[in-house]
Design a protein around this motif. Structure first.
Motif, short mmCIF file in Angstrom:
data_model
loop_
_atom_site.label_atom_id
_atom_site.label_comp_id
_atom_site.label_asym_id
_atom_site.label_seq_id
_atom_site.Cartn_x
_atom_site.Cartn_y
_atom_site.Cartn_z
N PRO A 22 0.75 -1.16 -0.10
CA PRO A 22 0.02 -0.13 -0.29
C PRO A 22 1.00 1.27 0.10
N PRO A 23 0.24 2.27 -0.43
CA PRO A 23 1.25 3.86 -0.26
C PRO A 23 1.32 3.95 1.21
N MET A 24 2.77 4.31 1.19
CA MET A 24 3.37 4.46 2.54
C MET A 24 4.40 5.84 2.48
N CYS A 25 3.87 6.89 2.78
CA CYS A 25 5.12 8.22 2.75
C CYS A 25 6.33 7.89 3.11
N MET A 59 1.63 8.59 -1.27
CA MET A 59 0.85 9.62 -1.65
C MET A 59 1.69 10.57 -2.30
N GLN A 101 -0.34 6.78 -5.78
CA GLN A 101 -1.35 7.30 -5.10
C GLN A 101 -1.43 8.76 -5.26
N HIS A 163 -6.34 9.19 -3.50
CA HIS A 163 -6.63 9.40 -2.10
C HIS A 163 -7.79 9.92 -1.58
N HIS A 166 -8.59 8.54 4.83
CA HIS A 166 -7.47 9.25 5.95
C HIS A 166 -7.60 10.88 6.13
N ARG A 213 -8.96 5.09 -2.64
CA ARG A 213 -9.01 4.57 -0.91
C ARG A 213 -9.97 5.49 -0.48
N VAL A 284 -6.85 -3.83 4.00
CA VAL A 284 -5.58 -3.48 4.33
C VAL A 284 -5.70 -3.27 5.92
N GLY A 285 -4.75 -3.44 6.81
CA GLY A 285 -4.79 -3.25 8.09
C GLY A 285 -4.41 -4.51 8.98
N ASN A 286 -3.21 -4.65 9.46
CA ASN A 286 -2.85 -5.81 10.42
C ASN A 286 -3.04 -7.17 9.50
N GLY A 308 1.13 -3.36 4.60
CA GLY A 308 2.16 -2.14 4.78
C GLY A 308 3.33 -2.29 5.73
N ARG A 309 3.16 -2.19 7.05
CA ARG A 309 4.27 -2.20 8.04
C ARG A 309 4.99 -3.59 7.93
C1 FNR Z 1 1.24 4.71 5.85
N1 FNR Z 1 -0.19 4.78 5.52
C2 FNR Z 1 -0.66 5.79 4.36
N2 FNR Z 1 -1.78 5.46 3.54
C3 FNR Z 1 -2.06 6.01 2.49
O1 FNR Z 1 -3.29 5.87 2.22
N3 FNR Z 1 -1.37 7.01 1.84
C4 FNR Z 1 -0.07 7.19 2.45
O2 FNR Z 1 0.96 7.70 1.88
C5 FNR Z 1 0.38 6.42 3.75
N4 FNR Z 1 1.54 6.58 4.31
C6 FNR Z 1 1.84 5.80 5.24
C7 FNR Z 1 3.27 5.70 5.89
C8 FNR Z 1 3.75 4.86 6.80
C9 FNR Z 1 4.95 4.98 7.10
C10 FNR Z 1 2.79 3.98 7.19
C11 FNR Z 1 3.23 2.96 8.24
C12 FNR Z 1 1.61 3.99 6.66
C13 FNR Z 1 -1.10 3.64 5.88
C14 FNR Z 1 -0.80 2.39 5.03
O3 FNR Z 1 -1.04 2.52 3.53
C15 FNR Z 1 -1.67 1.39 5.65
O4 FNR Z 1 -3.07 1.52 5.35
C16 FNR Z 1 -1.61 1.07 7.21
O5 FNR Z 1 -0.20 0.95 7.37
C17 FNR Z 1 -2.11 -0.05 7.55
O6 FNR Z 1 -1.76 -1.25 6.95
P1 FNR Z 1 -0.55 -2.40 7.80
O7 FNR Z 1 0.49 -1.49 8.24
O8 FNR Z 1 -1.14 -2.64 9.09
O9 FNR Z 1 -0.18 -3.47 7.03
#
Ligand code: FNR
Length: 347
Positions: A22-25, A59, A101, A163, A166, A213, A284-286, A308-309
């Protein structure tokens, strides 16, 4: 049969398996110019080498003031295209599909003197009040989304994700708590999102799916519930969305209701959207326990699973998960020896 390992096709998008990054800044655009650099290159390409089916670039904002921070990515000029193309091209060489994203932080922009939003309501107590966009500025914003999408297509992406979750700008329009406008973008809370979707679609190839999303519920007191999100998804689907990526919250400080911290806490929301609209969804999510991810797909809760994480901890999460589930792993040739089920590396 290992469901997580099965290929997936939707319109022109073909994935080698059901795993999504998933997207993660990354907060790593050190030039503060919104351009991805070597950090982003290694970050995304290593997850492609790690077997991921679809990688969604973090994002990426449609204008400089649409960034959460100055270290976020942007795609507000044609000059940004080559840096994204470099990553996209290399990710694809390793068998992953790649999306991006596109978004705007709205009132959640932290490095902007006066952020913009649907209405002049701050994120929470102590946060700077945003300025409400004028009606003509809203229309300009729609065009900025379109131009960002055009550039992403030129950079070679396989799909685009808007996006709308959130608590960022699109969410700030479709949330009854946040949008108090009395023009056409307030009388119809979905209108901004619908116009963004239609204009983004106009520059995407016909067979390229558009992802969206969405936060399926809000956690602020008085926030919207799943029914509202499903109605939004219905409108967005009619406007051209091909697949939803189901998350939650982020719109304001938490109220009495809290997000879960257990495995798969957002899966029931993904399943609800999928069932109500008969549309593919990404959960998504854990979900980073391979058995949980596998059962999400096998039980029909979701078509694809985002990790993600788990993928920040392990770039090869997909190879490891598929191996743990007993599926055939397709490690890159130079790494194959390490993924064989034999003890000796010399054999
Ligand atoms: C995120 N998440 C997030 N979501 C999104 O829509 N755009 C983004 O750019 C980001 N940036 C971001 C950065 C970091 C460091 C984290 C950890 C999370 C949320 C991410 O996409 C995801 O929805 C959550 O992390 C939950 O999934 P996990 O980590 O439980 O697999």
């Amino acid at each position: 049969m290992i469901h997580l390992a099965t290929p997936f096709e939707w319109k022109g998008l073909t994935l080698r398996n059901r795993v999504v990054m998933p997207p993660m800044c990354q907060l790593s655009a050190m030039g503060r110019d919104g351009k991805p650099n070597d950090w982003h290159f290694v970050h995304y390409v290593s997850r492609a080498i790690g077997g991921t089916g679809l990688i969604i670039i973090e994002m990426t904002d449609i204008e400089p003031d649409g960034r959460i921070t100055d270290l976020d990515l942007g795609i507000w000029s044609d000059e940004h295209i080559p840096a994204f193309r470099r990553i996209v091209t290399e990710v694809k060489k390793h068998g992953a599909a790649v999306g991006i994203q596109i978004g705007h932080a709205g009132r959640k922009a932290e490095h902007v003197e006066t952020p913009v939003s649907s209405s002049a309501i701050p994120f929470g107590p102590g946060f700077p009040p945003p300025r409400a966009l004028s009606t003509s500025e809203v229309k300009d914003m729609v065009l900025k989304f379109r131009e960002a999408a055009r550039r992403a297509v030129e950079a070679g992406v396989d799909t685009i994700e808007l996006h709308g979750a959130h608590g960022y700008l699109i969410h700030q329009f479709h949330s009854p708590l946040i949008n108090r406008r009395d023009d056409e973008y307030g009388r119809d809370l979905a209108r901004f999102g619908v116009e963004v979707i239609q204009s983004v679609k106009s520059v995407m190839p016909d067979d390229m799916p558009l992802l969206f999303r969405i936060s399926a519920v809000e956690y602020a007191d008085g926030g919207y519930d799943l029914d509202h999100a499903i109605e939004l998804c219905r409108r967005y689907r009619e406007a051209g969305v091909d697949m939803f990526h189901i998350s939650s919250g982020g719109e304001a400080p938490l109220g009495r209701r809290r997000p879960g911290s257990h495995a798969g806490y957002q899966l029931p929301m993904a399943r609800a959207v999928k069932q109500a609209l008969d549309v593919p969804v990404i959960a998504v999510g854990n979900l980073d326990d391979p058995e949980v991810a596998e059962s999400a797909v096998a039980n029909g809760d979701a078509d694809l699973v985002s990790v993600g994480r788990g993928m920040l901890r392990d770039p090869y999460w997909t190879l490891h998960a598929l191996q743990a589930l007993g599926a055939e792993t397709r490690a890159p040739e130079p790494y194959k020896v390490a993924f064989r089920r034999v003890r000796s590396a010399m054999s």
